[in-house]
Write a protein that holds these residues in place. Structure first.
Motif, mmCIF file in Angstrom:
data_model
loop_
_atom_site.group_PDB
_atom_site.id
_atom_site.type_symbol
_atom_site.label_atom_id
_atom_site.label_comp_id
_atom_site.label_asym_id
_atom_site.label_seq_id
_atom_site.Cartn_x
_atom_site.Cartn_y
_atom_site.Cartn_z
ATOM 1 N N LEU A 279 0.833 -1.198 0.000
ATOM 2 C CA LEU A 279 0.000 0.000 0.000
ATOM 3 C C LEU A 279 0.867 1.248 0.000
ATOM 4 N N THR A 280 0.436 2.275 -0.721
ATOM 5 C CA THR A 280 1.034 3.598 -0.566
ATOM 6 C C THR A 280 0.322 4.263 0.624
ATOM 7 N N ALA A 281 0.776 5.462 0.977
ATOM 8 C CA ALA A 281 0.112 6.165 2.091
ATOM 9 C C ALA A 281 -1.358 6.402 1.768
ATOM 10 N N ALA A 282 -1.628 6.788 0.486
ATOM 11 C CA ALA A 282 -3.027 7.024 0.086
ATOM 12 C C ALA A 282 -3.816 5.714 0.127
ATOM 13 N N GLY A 283 -3.158 4.625 -0.296
ATOM 14 C CA GLY A 283 -3.834 3.328 -0.285
ATOM 15 C C GLY A 283 -4.150 2.871 1.123
ATOM 16 N N ARG A 284 -3.217 3.160 2.052
ATOM 17 C CA ARG A 284 -3.447 2.763 3.450
ATOM 18 C C ARG A 284 -4.662 3.498 4.012
ATOM 19 N N LYS A 285 -4.761 4.785 3.666
ATOM 20 C CA LYS A 285 -5.892 5.574 4.149
ATOM 21 C C LYS A 285 -7.203 5.005 3.583
ATOM 22 N N GLN A 286 -7.165 4.712 2.295
ATOM 23 C CA GLN A 286 -8.358 4.147 1.648
ATOM 24 C C GLN A 286 -8.701 2.776 2.247
ATOM 25 N N ALA A 287 -7.639 1.982 2.520
ATOM 26 C CA ALA A 287 -7.858 0.633 3.043
ATOM 27 C C ALA A 287 -8.446 0.662 4.444
ATOM 28 N N GLN A 288 -8.113 1.689 5.219
ATOM 29 C CA GLN A 288 -8.689 1.772 6.573
ATOM 30 C C GLN A 288 -10.207 1.878 6.470
ATOM 31 N N ASN A 289 -10.686 2.602 5.435
ATOM 32 C CA ASN A 289 -12.130 2.682 5.221
ATOM 33 C C ASN A 289 -12.657 1.327 4.765
ATOM 34 N N ALA A 290 -11.889 0.708 3.821
ATOM 35 C CA ALA A 290 -12.334 -0.582 3.286
ATOM 36 C C ALA A 290 -12.443 -1.617 4.395
#
Ligand code: SF4
Length: 218
Positions: free
Chosen positions: A106-117
């Protein structure tokens, strides 16, 4: 002498196994619908959302590992990873275990998105939380048996579960922690059994059958 009669509902009900299968199907539809809705709101496909969830839960994974966890083909994973990379949500890095392979992370943006997921299945966990600890243990064991049966029949890919791991020693002890993991050299109860373990090492078919036999009492 009074004639013994069967309960009326025995004649009115479908078999219990069929109704459990129906209930699981309903739950899967609810979860699928919620996943699709949440993924669509985030501009992702369900598979892309599942990839983000897997990466935030387990860390960087290869394409093959993602395919196994999601139960989808490698080309499907590759397509989704390519789109996620274009969106800046994942990137690739060399896999230190295999010089020619790469890991998706994950990139930082992906990690943020994944927390929602990651919150997508939370409502299911809340529903499971309404079961007593005893009910959860029975349910967990039943689900493990079902997943194992589906794996054996080839309907789902091999899962990284304790019950198929070369390190798993079922019913090795007396008392509340009957099983043992030789990798960490620690006893386990049913409630500790992993459905996905990064240290899982697939047992040979013969050893796997023996492990399952000892675990299930078959
Ligand atoms: S290594 Fe992981 S999968 Fe294998 S027995 Fe231990 S905890 Fe279970």
């Amino acid at each position: 002498m009074a004639r013994a009669s069967l309960p009326v509902f025995d004649g009115l009900s479908t078999a219990l196994d069929a109704r459990i299968a129906q209930a699981l199907h309903k739950l899967s539809l609810v979860q699928k619908h919620a996943s699709w809705k949440s993924a669509a709101e985030a501009g992702l496909s369900p598979t892309q959302g599942q990839i983000l969830t897997a990466l935030v839960q387990e860390g960087a994974l290869t394409g093959s590992e993602l395919g196994t966890r999601l139960g989808v083909s490698l080309p499907t994973v590759s397509d989704s990873v390519r789109v996620l990379a274009e969106k800046g949500l994942v990137s690739k890095k060399p896999d230190p275990r295999h010089p020619r392979a790469s890991l998706v992370e994950l990139t930082a943006a992906g990690r943020k998105q994944a927390q929602n997921a990651r919150t997508w299945p939370d409502y299911l966990a809340s529903a499971v939380g309404t079961l007593t600890p005893e009910e959860q243990e029975v349910f967990n064991r039943g689900l493990l048996k079902m997943i194992h049966a589906l794996q054996e029949s080839g309907d789902i890919p091999t899962q990284q579960m304790c019950v198929s791991c070369t390190h798993f020693r079922p019913n090795a002890h007396r008392g509340p922690l009957p099983h043992h993991c030789t990798l960490v050299d620690a006893p386990m109860a049913d409630r500790h059994l992993r459905l996905e373990c990064r240290e899982h090492e697939e047992a040979t078919p013969e050893a796997g059958a023996a492990i399952w036999g000892r675990f299930s009492g078959a």
